[in-house]
Design a protein around this motif. Structure first.
Motif, PDB file in Angstrom:
ATOM      1  N   GLY A 143      39.170  31.594  51.289  1.00  0.00           N
ATOM      2  CA  GLY A 143      37.755  31.815  51.083  1.00  0.00           C
ATOM      3  C   GLY A 143      37.356  33.223  51.455  1.00  0.00           C
ATOM      4  N   ASN A 144      36.147  33.594  51.065  1.00  0.00           N
ATOM      5  CA  ASN A 144      35.642  34.922  51.385  1.00  0.00           C
ATOM      6  C   ASN A 144      34.136  34.945  51.163  1.00  0.00           C
ATOM      7  OD1 ASN A 144      35.823  37.592  52.224  1.00  0.00           O
ATOM      8  ND2 ASN A 144      36.055  38.374  50.139  1.00  0.00           N
ATOM      9  N   VAL A 200      28.050  39.282  39.739  1.00  0.00           N
ATOM     10  CA  VAL A 200      28.062  38.180  40.702  1.00  0.00           C
ATOM     11  C   VAL A 200      29.331  37.350  40.569  1.00  0.00           C
ATOM     12  CG1 VAL A 200      26.930  36.030  41.369  1.00  0.00           C
ATOM     13  CG2 VAL A 200      25.559  38.059  40.887  1.00  0.00           C
ATOM     14  N   PHE A 201      29.669  36.949  39.332  1.00  0.00           N
ATOM     15  CA  PHE A 201      30.792  36.037  39.134  1.00  0.00           C
ATOM     16  C   PHE A 201      32.137  36.733  39.027  1.00  0.00           C
ATOM     17  CE2 PHE A 201      27.416  33.091  37.761  1.00  0.00           C
ATOM     18  CZ  PHE A 201      27.768  32.005  38.531  1.00  0.00           C
ATOM     19  N   GLN A 236      38.734  37.256  43.154  1.00  0.00           N
ATOM     20  CA  GLN A 236      39.241  36.871  44.466  1.00  0.00           C
ATOM     21  C   GLN A 236      39.913  35.505  44.430  1.00  0.00           C
ATOM     22  OE1 GLN A 236      36.114  37.302  47.425  1.00  0.00           O
ATOM     23  NE2 GLN A 236      35.557  39.322  46.648  1.00  0.00           N
ATOM     24  N   VAL A 237      39.333  34.554  43.675  1.00  0.00           N
ATOM     25  CA  VAL A 237      39.938  33.227  43.574  1.00  0.00           C
ATOM     26  C   VAL A 237      41.276  33.317  42.852  1.00  0.00           C
ATOM     27  CG1 VAL A 237      39.703  30.935  42.563  1.00  0.00           C
ATOM     28  CG2 VAL A 237      37.744  32.004  43.688  1.00  0.00           C
ATOM     29  N   ALA A 294      43.871  34.609  45.185  1.00  0.00           N
ATOM     30  CA  ALA A 294      44.314  33.589  46.133  1.00  0.00           C
ATOM     31  C   ALA A 294      45.263  32.604  45.468  1.00  0.00           C
ATOM     32  CB  ALA A 294      43.110  32.860  46.716  1.00  0.00           C
ATOM     33  N   LEU A 295      44.958  32.205  44.230  1.00  0.00           N
ATOM     34  CA  LEU A 295      45.824  31.269  43.512  1.00  0.00           C
ATOM     35  C   LEU A 295      47.161  31.914  43.172  1.00  0.00           C
ATOM     36  CD1 LEU A 295      43.203  29.613  41.119  1.00  0.00           C
ATOM     37  CD2 LEU A 295      44.238  28.616  43.163  1.00  0.00           C
ATOM     38  N   ASP A 296      47.137  33.187  42.818  1.00  0.00           N
ATOM     39  CA  ASP A 296      48.390  33.891  42.517  1.00  0.00           C
ATOM     40  C   ASP A 296      49.312  33.928  43.733  1.00  0.00           C
ATOM     41  OD1 ASP A 296      47.633  34.350  39.915  1.00  0.00           O
ATOM     42  OD2 ASP A 296      46.937  36.395  40.269  1.00  0.00           O
TER      43      ASP A 296
END
Length: 203
Positions: free
Chosen positions: A64-65, A78-79, A85-86, A89-91
């Motif tokens: 998270g962040n 925004v998105f 970032q997500v 993290a998944l990578d």
């Protein structure tokens, strides 16, 4: 029950987690969600910040962040950081974005009702269209969007107050003042379906 649990084990959705302590009969086996089942991506948008969290189906946090932003910047600014970032993290876990199988989003704006159908929640608009449509570009699973204080009230109700206080009210004081109310096990939306909130005009 045994048959249904076995079907979930065979499907790879559950895994065995050892046996419980013996209480006189045959020891019961503990089961839990398999790590490969998927993750829930929770996003909170505020007027001046964005926050996201990934958690597994058991509720354990994975990543998270949070970062500053201004909601008026629009959907691209925004998105896009949240998506980048997500994905990063998944990578790190060698997972694709399809691993996010649920995506609840708290939004600082009016919402008639949550929806899992992108585009149907027309009041939750940001930039180029409905908030849910922006997420649907890279999140494959159901997307639920609701007003942020309603989400807070629902979270408090389920985590703390379901038995102690069946009708809690949660007040959020930020750039505006909002009140989320739970009544009869559901978010109260008044006759218009809108959240109980007003702009903050204090000092």
């Amino acid at each position: 029950m045994t048959l249904r649990v076995r079907e979930l084990l065979d499907a790879g959705l559950l895994v065995e987690m050892g046996e419980t302590e013996q209480t006189g009969g045959r020891r019961a086996r503990r089961v839990g969600f398999a790590p490969s089942t998927g993750a829930v991506l929770a996003i909170e948008l505020g007027s001046k910040h964005a926050r996201w969290r990934l958690a597994d189906f058991a509720g354990a946090p994975l990543a998270g962040n949070a970062f500053p932003m201004v909601i008026e910047w629009g959907d691209e600014k925004v998105f896009k950081p949240v998506e980048a970032q997500v994905r990063q993290a998944l990578d790190a876990w060698s997972c694709r974005s399809t691993w996010c199988v649920r995506a609840p989003l708290a939004f600082p704006g009016p919402s008639i009702s949550p929806t899992a159908r992108p585009g149907a929640n027309e009041l939750c608009q940001l930039g180029n269209g409905p908030v849910s449509s922006q997420l649907a570009k890279w999140v494959q699973g159901p997307i639920v969007v609701d007003n942020d204080v309603n989400v807070m009230a629902w979270g408090e109700y389920n985590s703390k107050w379901r038995r102690k206080h069946p009708r809690p009210a949660v007040i959020k004081h930020g750039s505006g003042i909002g009140c989320g109310i739970i009544a009869n096990g559901q978010v109260y939306r008044a006759t218009t379906g809108l959240p109980v909130s007003r702009p903050y005009r204090g000092n």
